[in-house]
Each structure stands twice: as structure tokens, then as C-alpha cells.
Design a protein around this motif. Structure first.
Motif, mmCIF file in Angstrom:
data_model
loop_
_atom_site.group_PDB
_atom_site.id
_atom_site.type_symbol
_atom_site.label_atom_id
_atom_site.label_comp_id
_atom_site.label_asym_id
_atom_site.label_seq_id
_atom_site.Cartn_x
_atom_site.Cartn_y
_atom_site.Cartn_z
ATOM 1 N N ALA A 272 84.012 115.044 88.830
ATOM 2 C CA ALA A 272 83.158 113.856 88.943
ATOM 3 C C ALA A 272 83.091 113.182 87.572
ATOM 4 C CB ALA A 272 81.773 114.225 89.433
ATOM 5 N N PRO A 273 84.211 112.632 87.111
ATOM 6 C CA PRO A 273 84.236 112.069 85.763
ATOM 7 C C PRO A 273 83.345 110.834 85.641
ATOM 8 C CG PRO A 273 86.236 111.498 86.939
ATOM 9 C CD PRO A 273 85.503 112.479 87.800
ATOM 10 N N SER A 274 82.895 110.596 84.422
ATOM 11 C CA SER A 274 82.045 109.445 84.132
ATOM 12 C C SER A 274 82.294 109.048 82.686
ATOM 13 C CB SER A 274 80.572 109.807 84.328
ATOM 14 O OG SER A 274 80.179 110.808 83.393
ATOM 15 N N ILE B 208 87.402 112.732 82.066
ATOM 16 C CA ILE B 208 88.596 113.571 81.969
ATOM 17 C C ILE B 208 89.249 113.273 80.626
ATOM 18 C CG2 ILE B 208 90.890 113.986 82.935
ATOM 19 C CD1 ILE B 208 89.694 113.079 85.674
ATOM 20 N N VAL B 209 89.676 114.323 79.921
ATOM 21 C CA VAL B 209 90.280 114.148 78.590
ATOM 22 C C VAL B 209 91.711 114.681 78.621
ATOM 23 C CG1 VAL B 209 90.119 114.661 76.130
ATOM 24 C CG2 VAL B 209 88.025 114.452 77.494
ATOM 25 N N VAL B 210 92.625 113.877 78.098
ATOM 26 C CA VAL B 210 94.033 114.260 77.971
ATOM 27 C C VAL B 210 94.402 114.304 76.501
ATOM 28 C CG1 VAL B 210 96.419 113.524 78.382
ATOM 29 C CG2 VAL B 210 94.732 113.379 80.225
ATOM 30 N N ALA B 211 94.901 115.457 76.046
ATOM 31 C CA ALA B 211 95.369 115.633 74.673
ATOM 32 C C ALA B 211 96.890 115.579 74.668
ATOM 33 C CB ALA B 211 94.881 116.957 74.097
ATOM 34 N N ARG B 212 97.445 114.548 74.026
ATOM 35 C CA ARG B 212 98.894 114.386 73.940
ATOM 36 C C ARG B 212 99.410 115.026 72.657
ATOM 37 N NH1 ARG B 212 99.442 109.714 72.477
ATOM 38 N NH2 ARG B 212 97.324 108.848 72.608
#
Length: 271
Positions: free
Chosen positions: A13-15, A20-24
Motif C-alpha cells: 500500500a505505497p504512499s 516503494i523504493v528502488v536502489a539502482r
């Protein structure tokens, strides 16, 4: 396979407050360099990004399968694609009711069914619907991976060439290796203590020194290090831990997965 390499800390349930976190990142020998952090405050925004990005290998902090014991007891489909289609069609309320009834019929101390990977990974059972609600994370995440055309090794292979590889990761596994069972994060502001801040500092120092088991170390710039230390919820660090696990898997035969895994349950990389 070239392309984007990333780790993903997920929310069902992102807000804007908890996205949501994406580490590249990129791997060069034993060094994994953090290239950037992206956030998504909706599931569809995240899923659309996965589908638009043509080539990637990602590690995702949510379960890809359910315990076989649970599936058999409930009489649900015993093939992963059919099971996931069935599961995705349920509401969260229906999932909660089915899983609660399963637990109610079992003795104290053995309420939940577990996957084979839970033991070596130290992970929560994927049927758990609270603290953390990983059953709902599976419900929200896996259908969007499938819709993006991802290959989930050991579970699901799409038609055509596999240019998007999805691996199940678990940041707690790597964190425990480096700092034991010390807590380094909390969503509740009252629990965001100096002790947890110190644990984040020690965790980042340990990542910079390197994981002996994975044979990799993390490279950050000063601004990235400050951002990870300041994130008391720990979502940024968790995405980076997933990145390290994904980087390790990308250099292993068969993604470092066991030769035989249960095709309903899946496996957490590096467990």
C-alpha cells in the motif's frame, strides 16, 4: 545479461509517506556502486515502470510463492501460474479469512505454514497477513511482475526471451549477517531511537567493509550515505540490501538458487 540492476523495498500500500523504493546499482569486481534511488507512491506507477524498462535484473523484498502445505490444505491450484491467477483474483479480505481459518485449526506454536526457504533465510511465513503483511505484498507484487513479462527463475518463464529477471530477496538475511539481530529501523516515530540510528551507522560501515559470505562491498557517495542514515524507517537501506543480494545472484550460476526448489514456493536468493 546487461541492463539495469536493482533492489526493491516493497509496500503493498505505497504512499508518498512510505513509497516503494528502488536502489539502482552497478557491479565492478567486488564493488557494488549505488547509482541512484527511485520512489513510487502507487502500485501501478511501479508496475508500469517495470513494464517500460526493457532489460533488468531486480531483487524484490516480497514472497513469490505460498507454502505447499497451505495450498494443499486449502485445495488451491498446485501449479504456480494457476495458483497465482487464483490468488490474484481473491480480495484481501478473502485471503485473510482463508488464512485465519487455516491457523485457527492448528495448535499453538505451529499456526503458520512455512516455505522451505524460511528456515535458512529467517523470513516470515508468506501467508502472514499482519506484522508484516507479506501475504498482501505477494498479492500486490507478483501479478505486476508477471504482467511486466518477468522471468521468475524456478517458478515462471514467460514466452520469448527473458530480458527481465525477478528474484526474491530479503534484506533481513544480509542485515543479520552484518549486525546480528539489532533493530535498525521503525515506522513508528516513537521507536526511531538513537540506538536504531547507531545500528544503521554500523550496518552501513559493515556494508562498506564487505560481506564475507557474498564477497561484495557497497560503494556510496557522501550524500547517499547521509540519506540512508537519515531514513529512520529503513526503506532506503532495505532497498540497498536487496541490491547487494541481487548483485551477488547476478554473478552466480542459475542465480545462486538451489538445484531443486519447490515450484510452488520459490526461494530467497543467497539463503
Amino acid at each position: 545479461m546487461s541492463g539495469l540492476l536493482f533492489g526493491c523495498d516493497f509496500s503493498s500500500a505505497p504512499s508518498r509517506r512510505k513509497p516503494i523504493v528502488v536502489a539502482r546499482g552497478a557491479v565492478d569486481g567486488v564493488c557494488v556502486t549505488l547509482q541512484g534511488l527511485d520512489t513510487f507512491d502507487t502500485l501501478d506507477g511501479w508496475g508500469g515502470w517495470l513494464a517500460r524498462t526493457p532489460v533488468w535484473t531486480g531483487g524484490f523484498d516480497f514472497p513469490f510463492g505460498l507454502p505447499r502445505e497451505l495450498v494443499v490444505e486449502l485445495g488451491w491450484p498446485l501449479q504456480w501460474p494457476a495458483l497465482m491467477s487464483y490468488y490474484a483474483a481473491l480480495t484481501r479480505g478473502e485471503i485473510r479469512t482463508a488464512f485465519a481459518a487455516f491457523c485457527a485449526a492448528r495448535p499453538a506454536g505451529g499456526k503458520f505454514a512455512h516455505r522451505a526457504t524460511d528456515g535458512p533465510a529467517g523470513s516470515s511465513p508468506s501467508m502472514k497477513w499482519v506484522n508484516p503483511p507479506v501475504a498482501f505484498m505477494l498479492h500486490a507484487g507478483v501479478p505486476r511482475l508477471v504482467a511486466a513479462g518477468a522471468h521468475l527463475p524456478g517458478l515462471h518463464a514467460p514466452a520469448g526471451a527473458a530480458t527481465r529477471i525477478a528474484l526474491e530477496s530479503y534484506p533481513g538475511l544480509l542485515a543479520r549477517e552484518l549486525i546480528g539481530r539489532r533493530s535498525y529501523k521503525a515506522d513508528d516515530r516513537k521507536r526511531q531511537t538513537p540506538e536504531r540510528a547507531r545500528a544503521r551507522l554500523d550496518l552501513l560501515d559493515a556494508l562498506a567493509t564487505g560481506s564475507r559470505r557474498l564477497g561484495l562491498r557497497l560503494v556510496l557517495d557522501a550524500a547517499q550515505r547521509r540519506a540512508l542514515l537519515a531514513d529512520a524507517q529503513g526503506d532506503l537501506i532495505d532497498s540497498v540490501l536487496c541490491l547487494l543480494q541481487t548483485a551477488w545472484a547476478s554473478g552466480q550460476p542459475a542465480w545462486g538458487l538451489p538445484a531443486v526448489i519447490d515450484p510452488l514456493e520459490g526461494w530467497i536468493v543467497s539463503a
